[in-house]
Design a protein around this motif. Structure first.
Motif, PDB file in Angstrom:
ATOM      1  N   GLN A  12       0.818  -1.202   0.000  1.00 45.73           N
ATOM      2  CA  GLN A  12       0.000   0.000   0.000  1.00 45.73           C
ATOM      3  C   GLN A  12       0.860   1.265   0.000  1.00 45.73           C
ATOM      4  O   GLN A  12       0.363   2.366  -0.189  1.00 45.73           O
ATOM      5  N   ARG A  13       2.179   1.089   0.197  1.00 44.93           N
ATOM      6  CA  ARG A  13       3.103   2.223   0.218  1.00 44.93           C
ATOM      7  C   ARG A  13       3.575   2.589  -1.187  1.00 44.93           C
ATOM      8  O   ARG A  13       3.534   3.752  -1.570  1.00 44.93           O
ATOM      9  N   ASP A  14       4.032   1.583  -1.954  1.00 48.96           N
ATOM     10  CA  ASP A  14       4.618   1.905  -3.264  1.00 48.96           C
ATOM     11  C   ASP A  14       4.082   1.054  -4.417  1.00 48.96           C
ATOM     12  O   ASP A  14       4.535   1.190  -5.550  1.00 48.96           O
ATOM     13  N   GLY A  15       3.104   0.174  -4.138  1.00 44.92           N
ATOM     14  CA  GLY A  15       2.492  -0.609  -5.195  1.00 44.92           C
ATOM     15  C   GLY A  15       3.295  -1.801  -5.655  1.00 44.92           C
ATOM     16  O   GLY A  15       2.857  -2.536  -6.548  1.00 44.92           O
ATOM     17  N   ARG A  16       4.444  -2.040  -5.056  1.00 45.23           N
ATOM     18  CA  ARG A  16       5.249  -3.187  -5.457  1.00 45.23           C
ATOM     19  C   ARG A  16       4.778  -4.450  -4.727  1.00 45.23           C
ATOM     20  O   ARG A  16       4.154  -4.376  -3.672  1.00 45.23           O
ATOM     21  N   ILE A  17       5.080  -5.605  -5.316  1.00 40.57           N
ATOM     22  CA  ILE A  17       4.562  -6.860  -4.784  1.00 40.57           C
ATOM     23  C   ILE A  17       5.369  -7.297  -3.564  1.00 40.57           C
ATOM     24  O   ILE A  17       6.594  -7.211  -3.535  1.00 40.57           O
ATOM     25  N   LYS A  18       4.651  -7.777  -2.551  1.00 39.84           N
ATOM     26  CA  LYS A  18       5.275  -8.294  -1.333  1.00 39.84           C
ATOM     27  C   LYS A  18       4.610  -9.622  -0.971  1.00 39.84           C
ATOM     28  O   LYS A  18       3.581 -10.008  -1.532  1.00 39.84           O
ATOM     29  N   ASN A  19       5.220 -10.332  -0.044  1.00 41.37           N
ATOM     30  CA  ASN A  19       4.640 -11.563   0.528  1.00 41.37           C
ATOM     31  C   ASN A  19       4.295 -12.599  -0.535  1.00 41.37           C
ATOM     32  O   ASN A  19       3.336 -13.358  -0.374  1.00 41.37           O
ATOM     33  N   ALA A  20       5.056 -12.656  -1.620  1.00 44.14           N
ATOM     34  CA  ALA A  20       4.744 -13.587  -2.710  1.00 44.14           C
ATOM     35  C   ALA A  20       5.640 -14.812  -2.633  1.00 44.14           C
ATOM     36  O   ALA A  20       6.869 -14.686  -2.518  1.00 44.14           O
ATOM     37  N   ASN A  21       5.011 -16.023  -2.720  1.00 39.33           N
ATOM     38  CA  ASN A  21       5.852 -17.215  -2.757  1.00 39.33           C
ATOM     39  C   ASN A  21       6.463 -17.446  -4.138  1.00 39.33           C
ATOM     40  O   ASN A  21       7.370 -18.257  -4.287  1.00 39.33           O
ATOM     41  N   SER A  22       5.984 -16.732  -5.158  1.00 38.64           N
ATOM     42  CA  SER A  22       6.692 -16.662  -6.438  1.00 38.64           C
ATOM     43  C   SER A  22       7.666 -15.492  -6.319  1.00 38.64           C
ATOM     44  O   SER A  22       7.322 -14.335  -6.577  1.00 38.64           O
ATOM     45  N   THR A  23       8.885 -15.804  -5.903  1.00 42.33           N
ATOM     46  CA  THR A  23       9.794 -14.763  -5.429  1.00 42.33           C
ATOM     47  C   THR A  23      10.214 -13.778  -6.516  1.00 42.33           C
ATOM     48  O   THR A  23      10.626 -12.657  -6.203  1.00 42.33           O
ATOM     49  N   CYS A  24      10.116 -14.168  -7.805  1.00 43.62           N
ATOM     50  CA  CYS A  24      10.513 -13.218  -8.850  1.00 43.62           C
ATOM     51  C   CYS A  24       9.556 -12.028  -8.929  1.00 43.62           C
ATOM     52  O   CYS A  24       9.880 -11.014  -9.550  1.00 43.62           O
ATOM     53  N   LEU A  25       8.384 -12.125  -8.293  1.00 39.44           N
ATOM     54  CA  LEU A  25       7.433 -11.010  -8.290  1.00 39.44           C
ATOM     55  C   LEU A  25       7.748  -9.984  -7.211  1.00 39.44           C
ATOM     56  O   LEU A  25       7.327  -8.832  -7.304  1.00 39.44           O
ATOM     57  N   ILE A  26       8.481 -10.396  -6.175  1.00 40.55           N
ATOM     58  CA  ILE A  26       8.689  -9.534  -5.013  1.00 40.55           C
ATOM     59  C   ILE A  26       9.472  -8.280  -5.420  1.00 40.55           C
ATOM     60  O   ILE A  26      10.507  -8.350  -6.084  1.00 40.55           O
ATOM     61  N   GLY A  27       8.932  -7.147  -5.028  1.00 39.31           N
ATOM     62  CA  GLY A  27       9.569  -5.868  -5.315  1.00 39.31           C
ATOM     63  C   GLY A  27       9.279  -5.319  -6.700  1.00 39.31           C
ATOM     64  O   GLY A  27       9.758  -4.233  -7.051  1.00 39.31           O
ATOM     65  N   GLN A  28       8.483  -6.033  -7.483  1.00 34.89           N
ATOM     66  CA  GLN A  28       8.196  -5.595  -8.855  1.00 34.89           C
ATOM     67  C   GLN A  28       6.905  -4.778  -8.917  1.00 34.89           C
ATOM     68  O   GLN A  28       5.936  -5.083  -8.217  1.00 34.89           O
ATOM     69  N   PRO A  29       6.872  -3.757  -9.793  1.00 32.91           N
ATOM     70  CA  PRO A  29       5.649  -2.956  -9.979  1.00 32.91           C
ATOM     71  C   PRO A  29       4.712  -3.652 -10.965  1.00 32.91           C
ATOM     72  O   PRO A  29       4.483  -3.173 -12.081  1.00 32.91           O
ATOM     73  N   LEU A  30       4.150  -4.768 -10.554  1.00 30.00           N
ATOM     74  CA  LEU A  30       3.420  -5.643 -11.469  1.00 30.00           C
ATOM     75  C   LEU A  30       2.237  -4.935 -12.122  1.00 30.00           C
ATOM     76  O   LEU A  30       2.035  -5.031 -13.336  1.00 30.00           O
ATOM     77  N   ARG A  31       1.445  -4.230 -11.334  1.00 23.26           N
ATOM     78  CA  ARG A  31       0.278  -3.540 -11.901  1.00 23.26           C
ATOM     79  C   ARG A  31       0.729  -2.520 -12.958  1.00 23.26           C
ATOM     80  O   ARG A  31       0.184  -2.478 -14.064  1.00 23.26           O
ATOM     81  N   HIS A  32       1.710  -1.719 -12.608  1.00 22.71           N
ATOM     82  CA  HIS A  32       2.209  -0.688 -13.532  1.00 22.71           C
ATOM     83  C   HIS A  32       2.701  -1.316 -14.833  1.00 22.71           C
ATOM     84  O   HIS A  32       2.366  -0.865 -15.935  1.00 22.71           O
ATOM     85  N   ASP A  33       3.486  -2.380 -14.709  1.00 25.11           N
ATOM     86  CA  ASP A  33       4.075  -2.997 -15.899  1.00 25.11           C
ATOM     87  C   ASP A  33       3.012  -3.638 -16.788  1.00 25.11           C
ATOM     88  O   ASP A  33       3.072  -3.536 -18.021  1.00 25.11           O
ATOM     89  N   LEU A  34       2.027  -4.308 -16.172  1.00 24.43           N
ATOM     90  CA  LEU A  34       0.983  -4.953 -16.979  1.00 24.43           C
ATOM     91  C   LEU A  34       0.053  -3.925 -17.613  1.00 24.43           C
ATOM     92  O   LEU A  34      -0.409  -4.117 -18.746  1.00 24.43           O
ATOM     93  N   GLN A  35      -0.240  -2.849 -16.913  1.00 27.24           N
ATOM     94  CA  GLN A  35      -1.085  -1.812 -17.512  1.00 27.24           C
ATOM     95  C   GLN A  35      -0.396  -1.200 -18.731  1.00 27.24           C
ATOM     96  O   GLN A  35      -1.046  -0.935 -19.752  1.00 27.24           O
ATOM     97  N   ALA A  36       0.909  -1.012 -18.643  1.00 27.48           N
ATOM     98  CA  ALA A  36       1.644  -0.480 -19.791  1.00 27.48           C
ATOM     99  C   ALA A  36       1.644  -1.476 -20.940  1.00 27.48           C
ATOM    100  O   ALA A  36       1.492  -1.111 -22.117  1.00 27.48           O
ATOM    101  N   LEU A  37       1.785  -2.762 -20.625  1.00 30.48           N
ATOM    102  CA  LEU A  37       1.862  -3.790 -21.652  1.00 30.48           C
ATOM    103  C   LEU A  37       0.499  -4.034 -22.313  1.00 30.48           C
ATOM    104  O   LEU A  37       0.412  -4.229 -23.536  1.00 30.48           O
ATOM    105  N   LEU A  38      -0.580  -3.993 -21.499  1.00 32.91           N
ATOM    106  CA  LEU A  38      -1.911  -4.300 -22.023  1.00 32.91           C
ATOM    107  C   LEU A  38      -2.667  -3.061 -22.500  1.00 32.91           C
ATOM    108  O   LEU A  38      -3.706  -3.176 -23.153  1.00 32.91           O
ATOM    109  N   GLY A  39      -2.175  -1.886 -22.147  1.00 33.15           N
ATOM    110  CA  GLY A  39      -2.813  -0.659 -22.597  1.00 33.15           C
ATOM    111  C   GLY A  39      -4.166  -0.408 -21.972  1.00 33.15           C
ATOM    112  O   GLY A  39      -5.067   0.141 -22.615  1.00 33.15           O
ATOM    113  N   ARG A  40      -4.338  -0.788 -20.708  1.00 33.26           N
ATOM    114  CA  ARG A  40      -5.616  -0.556 -20.017  1.00 33.26           C
ATOM    115  C   ARG A  40      -5.403  -0.694 -18.512  1.00 33.26           C
ATOM    116  O   ARG A  40      -4.409  -1.249 -18.042  1.00 33.26           O
ATOM    117  N   GLU A  41      -6.390  -0.222 -17.754  1.00 32.04           N
ATOM    118  CA  GLU A  41      -6.381  -0.424 -16.310  1.00 32.04           C
ATOM    119  C   GLU A  41      -6.593  -1.903 -16.005  1.00 32.04           C
ATOM    120  O   GLU A  41      -7.396  -2.581 -16.656  1.00 32.04           O
TER     121      GLU A  41
END
Length: 297
Positions: A70-99
């Motif tokens: 809730q602080r910076d939008g990056r992924i936390k507490n993920a057992n798929s560790t490659c997601l941790i610290g990544q701006p997943l929402r931001h990156d997918l919105q840019a890739l898919l061109g939508r919210e």
């Protein structure tokens, strides 16, 4: 059209739901292991292929094995560790061109069952995941409760309540604490409890099978698990007071579990009348991906 994506540790699944909740399409691909850019590309390809096949554009909701900070939008507490610290929402919105909308996979499970599953029509639904880990999600009036720290429903990392008749050693949990609900009530926790008591090394599935065949030591292991689950869920019920508890994950299928919980749980609930309903999911292993689609409900 609502597109839901379940981003799991081993597979990524997509479904397309019509306005009435009917499934128009389901596909799954292996999750690229430890590769964040490849995971983004796999999701984008699933969305593009689904929309091409169905001939229309859809909203996109994604269930993930973790949470957004809730602080910076990056992924936390993920057992798929490659997601941790990544701006997943931001990156997918840019890739898919939508919210897009993003939620923890346990929240998606709970939402699916609250909208048109085992909790349909209930104001408050608690969705329980009992599997390799222990998690949960809360849906109130058809909306997921996320919480100030995006941890609403994470009962698996509360301490298992003590009971004089069932003294428990303070087992360490991977989260850094000890005595967590997950260390006792997950599949590995069930297997470890059986091994400590009997000396036998069996999987949770083996224990369930032997209990069903009349093995008394395995049946005793399942009863200990059920009684502990009842104590743990009573704490949730005393706080949240849900109308329905939906039991998901592999251990939800343990023989007699859902039928025994009203007794095992009710004795610890702070009420003279206990009528919370315990139900198995209507949509089974499709609930996570359907709930992701219903994030646009």
């Amino acid at each position: 059209m609502r597109l839901g994506i379940d981003l799991g540790g081993t597979k990524i699944e997509i479904c397309a739901l019509a306005a009435d909740g009917g499934c128009l399409l389901r596909r799954r691909v292996p999750t690229p292991q430890g590769d964040y850019p490849a995971t983004l590309r796999a999701i984008a390809t699933l969305v593009a292929d689904a929309e091409h096949e169905l001939g229309r554009r859809g909203s996109v909701g994604i269930g993930i094995p973790g949470a957004e900070s809730q602080r910076d939008g990056r992924i936390k507490n993920a057992n798929s560790t490659c997601l941790i610290g990544q701006p997943l929402r931001h990156d997918l919105q840019a890739l898919l061109g939508r919210e897009i909308r993003l939620a923890n996979d346990a929240n998606c499970f709970a939402l699916s069952e609250a909208v048109d599953g085992a909790g349909q029509g209930a104001r408050c639904v608690f969705g329980v995941i009992l599997g390799t880990g222990v998690g949960g999600g809360i849906v109130i009036d058809g909306r997921v409760l996320v919480g100030a720290h995006a941890i609403a429903g994470e009962w698996g990392h509360n301490p298992l309540p003590a009971d004089a008749a069932d003294p428990l050693p303070p087992l360490p949990c991977y989260c850094g604490r000890s005595g967590c609900v997950e260390t006792w009530l997950s599949g590995p926790g069930l297997a470890a409890d059986h091994r400590r008591v009997t000396g036998e090394t069996l999987t949770a599935s083996d224990i369930a099978g032997r209990a069903a065949a009349g093995d008394s030591t395995c049946a005793a292991t399942l009863e200990r698990h059920g009684r502990r689950l009842g104590r743990a869920l009573a704490g949730v019920i005393n706080l949240l007071d849900p109308d329905v508890v939906v039991l998901g994950g592999g251990l939800s299928q343990l023989p007699g579990l859902s039928a025994s919980l009203p007794e095992f749980c009710g004795r610890h609930v702070f009420s003279d009348d206990f009528h919370t309903r315990f139900r198995l999911p209507v949509h089974g292993d499709s609930s996570g991906v359907r709930g992701a689609a219903w994030l646009w409900n």
